[in-house]
Design a protein around this motif. Structure first.
Motif, PDB file in Angstrom:
ATOM      1  N   UNK A   1       0.815  -1.217   0.000  1.00 29.23           N
ATOM      2  CA  UNK A   1       0.000   0.000   0.000  1.00 29.23           C
ATOM      3  C   UNK A   1       0.850   1.269   0.000  1.00 29.23           C
ATOM      4  N   UNK A   2       1.884   1.289   0.831  1.00 25.67           N
ATOM      5  CA  UNK A   2       2.699   2.493   0.939  1.00 25.67           C
ATOM      6  C   UNK A   2       3.496   2.760  -0.334  1.00 25.67           C
ATOM      7  N   UNK A   3       3.898   1.688  -1.008  1.00 29.08           N
ATOM      8  CA  UNK A   3       4.622   1.857  -2.281  1.00 29.08           C
ATOM      9  C   UNK A   3       3.715   2.504  -3.318  1.00 29.08           C
ATOM     10  N   UNK A   4       2.449   2.115  -3.330  1.00 30.68           N
ATOM     11  CA  UNK A   4       1.483   2.704  -4.262  1.00 30.68           C
ATOM     12  C   UNK A   4       1.277   4.171  -3.938  1.00 30.68           C
ATOM     13  N   UNK A   5       1.066   4.462  -2.661  1.00 31.59           N
ATOM     14  CA  UNK A   5       0.836   5.844  -2.234  1.00 31.59           C
ATOM     15  C   UNK A   5       2.027   6.728  -2.580  1.00 31.59           C
ATOM     16  N   UNK A   6       3.213   6.278  -2.208  1.00 30.58           N
ATOM     17  CA  UNK A   6       4.425   7.072  -2.458  1.00 30.58           C
ATOM     18  C   UNK A   6       4.631   7.319  -3.935  1.00 30.58           C
ATOM     19  N   UNK A   7       4.413   6.293  -4.741  1.00 26.05           N
ATOM     20  CA  UNK A   7       4.634   6.435  -6.181  1.00 26.05           C
ATOM     21  C   UNK A   7       3.707   7.494  -6.772  1.00 26.05           C
ATOM     22  N   UNK A   8       2.440   7.451  -6.407  1.00 25.09           N
ATOM     23  CA  UNK A   8       1.481   8.406  -6.968  1.00 25.09           C
ATOM     24  C   UNK A   8       1.751   9.813  -6.460  1.00 25.09           C
ATOM     25  N   UNK A   9       1.855   9.963  -5.155  1.00 30.32           N
ATOM     26  CA  UNK A   9       1.972  11.301  -4.562  1.00 30.32           C
ATOM     27  C   UNK A   9       3.276  11.977  -4.958  1.00 30.32           C
ATOM     28  N   UNK A  10       4.355  11.213  -5.058  1.00 27.78           N
ATOM     29  CA  UNK A  10       5.656  11.812  -5.391  1.00 27.78           C
ATOM     30  C   UNK A  10       5.777  12.172  -6.868  1.00 27.78           C
ATOM     31  N   UNK A  11       5.008  11.520  -7.720  1.00 27.53           N
ATOM     32  CA  UNK A  11       5.117  11.745  -9.159  1.00 27.53           C
ATOM     33  C   UNK A  11       4.070  12.700  -9.711  1.00 27.53           C
ATOM     34  N   UNK A  12       2.984  12.889  -9.022  1.00 30.72           N
ATOM     35  CA  UNK A  12       1.886  13.710  -9.540  1.00 30.72           C
ATOM     36  C   UNK A  12       2.325  15.154  -9.760  1.00 30.72           C
ATOM     37  N   UNK A  13       1.874  15.722 -10.875  1.00 35.09           N
ATOM     38  CA  UNK A  13       2.169  17.108 -11.234  1.00 35.09           C
ATOM     39  C   UNK A  13       0.871  17.762 -11.700  1.00 35.09           C
ATOM     40  N   UNK A  14       0.823  19.095 -11.740  1.00 29.97           N
ATOM     41  CA  UNK A  14      -0.391  19.756 -12.236  1.00 29.97           C
ATOM     42  C   UNK A  14      -0.764  19.271 -13.641  1.00 29.97           C
ATOM     43  N   UNK A  15      -2.039  18.964 -13.806  1.00 39.28           N
ATOM     44  CA  UNK A  15      -2.518  18.487 -15.102  1.00 39.28           C
ATOM     45  C   UNK A  15      -2.320  17.005 -15.333  1.00 39.28           C
ATOM     46  N   UNK A  16      -1.977  16.282 -14.281  1.00 38.47           N
ATOM     47  CA  UNK A  16      -1.641  14.861 -14.403  1.00 38.47           C
ATOM     48  C   UNK A  16      -2.870  13.990 -14.654  1.00 38.47           C
ATOM     49  N   UNK A  17      -2.651  12.914 -15.382  1.00 37.16           N
ATOM     50  CA  UNK A  17      -3.619  11.829 -15.498  1.00 37.16           C
ATOM     51  C   UNK A  17      -3.007  10.647 -14.765  1.00 37.16           C
ATOM     52  N   UNK A  18      -3.685  10.208 -13.698  1.00 43.77           N
ATOM     53  CA  UNK A  18      -3.155   9.182 -12.805  1.00 43.77           C
ATOM     54  C   UNK A  18      -3.865   7.859 -13.066  1.00 43.77           C
ATOM     55  N   UNK A  19      -3.092   6.824 -13.343  1.00 43.28           N
ATOM     56  CA  UNK A  19      -3.644   5.503 -13.627  1.00 43.28           C
ATOM     57  C   UNK A  19      -3.734   4.658 -12.368  1.00 43.28           C
ATOM     58  N   UNK A  20      -4.967   4.196 -12.103  1.00 46.60           N
ATOM     59  CA  UNK A  20      -5.210   3.214 -11.046  1.00 46.60           C
ATOM     60  C   UNK A  20      -6.193   2.184 -11.583  1.00 46.60           C
ATOM     61  N   UNK A  21      -6.435   1.146 -10.816  1.00 45.10           N
ATOM     62  CA  UNK A  21      -7.361   0.093 -11.236  1.00 45.10           C
ATOM     63  C   UNK A  21      -8.388  -0.172 -10.150  1.00 45.10           C
TER      64      UNK A  21
ATOM     65  N   UNK B   1      -6.289  -5.557  -8.460  1.00 43.76           N
ATOM     66  CA  UNK B   1      -5.643  -4.524  -7.644  1.00 43.76           C
ATOM     67  C   UNK B   1      -6.091  -4.707  -6.196  1.00 43.76           C
ATOM     68  N   UNK B   2      -5.379  -5.557  -5.479  1.00 41.38           N
ATOM     69  CA  UNK B   2      -5.815  -5.986  -4.147  1.00 41.38           C
ATOM     70  C   UNK B   2      -5.522  -4.966  -3.045  1.00 41.38           C
ATOM     71  N   UNK B   3      -4.646  -3.979  -3.338  1.00 40.60           N
ATOM     72  CA  UNK B   3      -4.226  -3.047  -2.289  1.00 40.60           C
ATOM     73  C   UNK B   3      -4.725  -1.615  -2.506  1.00 40.60           C
ATOM     74  N   UNK B   4      -5.458  -1.400  -3.590  1.00 37.77           N
ATOM     75  CA  UNK B   4      -5.859  -0.029  -3.908  1.00 37.77           C
ATOM     76  C   UNK B   4      -6.835   0.539  -2.882  1.00 37.77           C
ATOM     77  N   UNK B   5      -7.654  -0.304  -2.277  1.00 39.54           N
ATOM     78  CA  UNK B   5      -8.641   0.218  -1.334  1.00 39.54           C
ATOM     79  C   UNK B   5      -7.983   0.749  -0.060  1.00 39.54           C
ATOM     80  N   UNK B   6      -6.809   0.259   0.262  1.00 37.23           N
ATOM     81  CA  UNK B   6      -6.072   0.786   1.417  1.00 37.23           C
ATOM     82  C   UNK B   6      -5.260   2.010   1.008  1.00 37.23           C
ATOM     83  N   UNK B   7      -4.714   1.979  -0.196  1.00 35.09           N
ATOM     84  CA  UNK B   7      -3.869   3.080  -0.659  1.00 35.09           C
ATOM     85  C   UNK B   7      -4.666   4.313  -1.057  1.00 35.09           C
ATOM     86  N   UNK B   8      -5.853   4.115  -1.632  1.00 36.11           N
ATOM     87  CA  UNK B   8      -6.602   5.226  -2.209  1.00 36.11           C
ATOM     88  C   UNK B   8      -6.930   6.354  -1.234  1.00 36.11           C
ATOM     89  N   UNK B   9      -7.427   6.060  -0.012  1.00 31.98           N
ATOM     90  CA  UNK B   9      -7.702   7.175   0.908  1.00 31.98           C
ATOM     91  C   UNK B   9      -6.465   8.004   1.218  1.00 31.98           C
TER      92      UNK B   9
END
Length: 245
Positions: A181-201, A206-214
């Motif tokens: 979960x933390x790897x998913x969170x860190x990857x998204x938050x550290x890479x996001x930029x204004x105007x970004x399109x963020x890919x999730x499933x 995607x067994x860990x997205x429900x913990x990472x998403x909040x």
């Protein structure tokens, strides 16, 4: 003398204009060379906005918890790319996505790389998915994310000719790999930029997205980001594309 000089100057001026093709010639339209269609990865903007996007191709265990999280966190803008078969198998969930006001895009029919198949197959697959989504939700899709994000210039042109805009991503959560979960969170938050399109499933893979998403939602908001749909991004900013070979 003055009149003769004036007539002489006028004649010379007319001759120059005629020779330059500025008068006395039929109007000509200069056609700009049309650019080949591209996939869109992000938009160029100074505004702190991002589009959360979710692909769904299979399963019914993860999609509704993802929707519950978005509802609980007050996220009213997101884009879901649905496959045709999944939509037909889980119409209640697809209708809930539509009823919650989220944007719906096309994710194809069979989950196979488009570039491996002829144009006729691509058109058939997209049409099947489009029909399924419209039948269940009433939405006529105009955005598409190809299965596995696979495309080439031929695929792009085929989809463009069908009236579709191909949407990729700038930030990939890699949530389907379930790296923690933390790897998913860190990857998204550290890479996001204004105007970004963020890919999730929101597929069951995607067994860990429900913990990472909040956590992703909270941390992006803490950075000042607001959430919009892909279409809202496209309507308000210059798109950033990459030329794929």
């Amino acid at each position: 003398m003055f009149k003769k000089s004036f007539r002489l100057l006028t004649s010379i001026g007319m001759a120059v204009l005629l020779s330059a093709g500025l008068i006395g010639a039929k109007p000509q339209t200069v056609m700009a060379a049309s650019k080949p269609p591209n996939a869109i990865y992000k938009v160029d903007t100074d505004k702190k906005v991002v589009a959360l996007t979710f692909d769904i191709s299979w399963g019914n265990k993860v999609p509704e918890p993802v929707l519950d999280i978005l509802q609980k966190e007050g996220v009213k803008k997101a884009t879901f790319f649905l496959s045709g078969p999944w939509t037909l198998r889980h119409p209640k969930i697809a209708k809930r996505i539509q009823n919650m006001g989220f944007e719906i895009g096309n994710h194809g029919n069979l989950h196979k790389d488009f570039s491996n198949y002829p144009n006729s197959w691509i058109r058939e697959q997209v049409a099947l998915s489009e029909k399924a989504i419209q039948q269940v939700t009433g939405v006529k899709t105009k955005l598409i994310r190809t299965p596995n994000g696979d495309f080439n210039p031929r695929v792009l042109k085929t989809l463009h000719d069908m009236g579709y805009t191909v949407i990729q991503w700038n930030t990939d959560s890699l949530d389907w790999k379930n790296p923690g979960e933390q790897a998913i969170v860190k990857r998204v938050v550290s890479r996001a930029v204004p105007g970004d399109i963020i890919l999730m499933h929101a597929s069951d893979s995607s067994k860990q997205i429900t913990v990472a998403l909040p956590q992703i939602i909270h941390q992006l908001r803490a950075k000042g980001y607001q959430f919009v749909t892909v279409s809202e991004l496209l309507s308000n900013a210059k798109v950033s594309t990459k030329v794929e070979s």
